[in-house]
Design an enzyme around this catalytic site. Structure first.
Site, short mmCIF file in Angstrom:
data_model
loop_
_atom_site.label_atom_id
_atom_site.label_comp_id
_atom_site.label_asym_id
_atom_site.label_seq_id
_atom_site.Cartn_x
_atom_site.Cartn_y
_atom_site.Cartn_z
N GLU A 85 9.13 -3.86 10.92
CA GLU A 85 9.51 -2.55 10.36
C GLU A 85 10.00 -1.62 11.47
O GLU A 85 9.33 -1.44 12.49
CB GLU A 85 8.31 -1.94 9.61
N ASP A 122 0.84 -1.20 0.00
CA ASP A 122 0.00 0.00 0.00
C ASP A 122 0.88 1.25 0.00
O ASP A 122 0.38 2.37 -0.07
CB ASP A 122 -1.01 -0.01 1.15
N LYS A 127 -0.89 -9.64 2.88
CA LYS A 127 -0.21 -9.13 4.08
C LYS A 127 -1.16 -8.17 4.80
O LYS A 127 -1.89 -7.43 4.13
CB LYS A 127 1.08 -8.38 3.70
N ASP A 174 -0.91 -6.40 -0.43
CA ASP A 174 -1.07 -5.72 0.85
C ASP A 174 -2.55 -5.37 1.06
O ASP A 174 -3.19 -4.81 0.17
CB ASP A 174 -0.25 -4.41 0.80
N GLU A 178 -1.40 -5.60 8.57
CA GLU A 178 -0.66 -5.00 9.69
C GLU A 178 -1.31 -5.35 11.03
O GLU A 178 -2.53 -5.50 11.11
CB GLU A 178 -0.61 -3.47 9.52
O1 KIV Z 1 3.48 -1.12 1.72
C1 KIV Z 1 4.66 -1.46 1.81
O2 KIV Z 1 5.50 -1.18 0.94
C2 KIV Z 1 5.06 -2.20 3.00
C3 KIV Z 1 6.51 -2.40 3.22
C4 KIV Z 1 7.06 -1.16 3.85
C5 KIV Z 1 6.81 -3.60 4.03
O3 KIV Z 1 4.25 -2.58 3.78
#
Ligand code: KIV
Length: 271
Positions: free
Chosen positions: A187, A50, A119, A89, A121
């Protein structure tokens, strides 16, 4: 996974890499050209992050990014790779309401975009979502430490896991693992804490600003290639200077058109 090159990277290769101490490599990608280049170079996984909110769409944060923004980008990346695992994401607002909400979003990325994994968070707070998605057969990569979608809640781009935060980070990592994630992004975490988390987990840790004692690394490709201008995090190593290269190319092109030296005879069609 340079020494152990599968035809197509699967989540089991992530597990194997951790067991054998082989580092896992990742970059973000948002389009078919970079996806194909990075895949051809042997990258293990591509994240359609994202971070596209900043790098593609020009927002200040990732918060405005929607699933509809990321579906076509993910489709382009997934369609371009032969070997790399493609992780989509899940953007802010697409999974927090609950596990069913999260699963609906994950289905969209798998069905409409051809992603190989998703993915999201959050550690303890996102464990029920991870569990639900994994139970539907969809691999999940976790993301803890500094989580950009919570930047207002966290009070800005602040290193996570320092002091008393270290135990909370370990708890988050264990919750993500327990929920069934195949890997977890760490991160902006001090190296010693990232090392502690990595030792506590059976699943691989993927660092971004987490030092060397993790199982793999990821960077945002536009930072890594020197295309991004403005604030670049300390942890980024620039592997190219595309901003200068493209600026010189554009300057030369404009001058050539002005002087009439482009197009030259070799660029013209005859009768
Ligand atoms: O969105 C993204 O690029 C990420 C990375 C920073 C891991 O989540």
């Amino acid at each position: 996974m340079a020494d152990d090159t599968p035809k197509r990277v699967r989540t089991r290769h992530f597990a194997r890499a951790k067991q054998s101490g082989i580092k896992i490599t990742g970059l973000t990608s948002y389009d078919q050209l970079t996806a194909s280049i990075f895949d051809g170079a042997g990258i293990d996984f591509l994240l359609v992050g994202d971070s596209a909110g900043n790098t593609v769409f020009g927002y200040d944060t990732t918060l405005p990014v929607t699933v509809d923004h990321l579906i076509p980008l993910t489709r382009a990346v997934a369609g371009a790779v032969k070997r790399a695992l493609v992780v989509a994401d899940m953007p802010f607002g697409s999974y927090e309401i609950g596990p069913d909400d999260a699963l609906r979003t994950a289905f969209r990325f798998m069905k409409e975009a051809g992603a190989h994994a998703v993915k999201l968070e959050g550690g303890v707070r996102s464990a029920p979502q991870i569990e639900r998605i994994v139970s539907a057969g969809i691999p999940v990569m976790g993301h803890i430490g500094f989580t950009p979608q919570s930047e207002h809640g966290l009070g800005g781009h602040i290193i996570q896991g320092r002091g008393e935060g270290a135990q909370a980070l370990v708890d988050d990592a264990l919750a993500v693992q327990q929920a069934g994630a195949f890997a977890v992004v760490l991160e902006m975490v001090p190296s010693a804490i990232a090392e502690r988390v990595t030792a506590a987990l059976d699943i691989p840790t993927i660092g971004i600003g987490a030092g060397p004692h993790v199982d793999g690394q990821i960077l945002v490709w536009t930072d890594w290639a020197g295309l991004t201008t403005g604030r670049i995090p300390k942890f980024v190593k620039k592997y190219a200077d595309l901003h200068s290269t493209l600026t010189s190319a554009a300057t030369e092109y404009i001058a050539d058109i002005g002087s009439g030296s482009y197009p030259a005879p070799e660029h013209e069609y005859g009768d």
